[in-house]
Design a protein around this motif. Structure first.
Motif: not given
Length: 227
Positions: A49, A46, A80-81
């Motif tokens: 992250s 993400t 979002r990933a």
């Protein structure tokens, strides 16, 4: 009557551009993760992250990921990933064919001009890869594999060609994670030894054949997995 011309430097206060921006550094770091096999197929990351890992805001991460998406190195899995794009048979064949041409050219040029200091570095990396295979160190082998190839490609003397090859590797290198159980890492290093011999002898064709065999070895395994 001739038109008056104006020197742009006299009208504008131009500040030299800083090339090493935060976005560029983040792009380089994420690219390194992909090229070294740290982001494997099926794994998602993400924006937040990555921003947390790099200690930066989300803005440079978002911009870097846009560039990598445009290069087909990453794709959105959810809103979002992001993850590695799916590899199908046609794309695998296309990547194989272009890699043979581009990387084969780089190897031929490198064989003609490589110096002893670079050869010694390639030998050192080759030995480290053998040790990684013996230790079952997959990530160590993948990092070494990238270092081995790109040390050679840079010896071609063509930064343009190296950049093209890196774009290809951004698309295929995550899938090198899948080759371990096939025994490909061991056979790959056998071919790496032949490639090194071709470079040491300044023999472009021997080096290029070994490089093609190396690419085809991985291609055959991945094609079987896709089937």
């Amino acid at each position: 009557m001739a038109e008056a011309t104006t020197d742009i430097r006299s009208d504008f206060s131009v500040t030299p551009l800083v090339r090493d921006t935060m976005q560029e550094r983040v792009y380089r770091q994420v690219s390194d993760l992909i090229l070294d096999g740290e982001i494997a197929p099926g794994q998602v990351v993400t924006i937040q992250s990555l921003a947390d890992a790099f200690g930066v805001s989300t803005m440079p991460v978002r911009e870097a990921l846009k560039r990598l998406t445009a290069a087909s190195a990453l794709t959105f899995v959810t809103g979002r990933a992001m993850g590695v794009p799916r590899l199908d048979r046609d794309r695998l064949i296309d990547l194989r064919n272009v890699r043979v041409e581009m990387e084969g050219t780089a190897v031929r040029w490198a064989a003609e001009r490589i110096d002893e200091a670079t050869l010694e570095e390639v030998r050192r990396i080759f030995t480290a890869m053998d040790k990684a295979i013996a230790a079952g160190d997959v990530k160590g082998f993948l990092r070494g594999n990238r270092a081995y190839h790109f040390t050679i490609y840079r010896a071609s003397g063509s930064p343009v060609l190296v950049n093209v090859i890196e774009t290809l590797w951004l698309q295929i290198s995550p899938y090198f994670n899948l080759l371990r159980s096939s025994g490909n890492y061991v056979s790959s290093n056998v071919r790496h030894r032949t490639l090194l011999r071709g470079l040491s002898d300044h023999d472009p064709e021997t080096a290029a054949r070994a490089l093609t065999d190396d690419i085809d070895g991985a291609f055959d395994v991945l094609r079987g997995l896709l089937a």
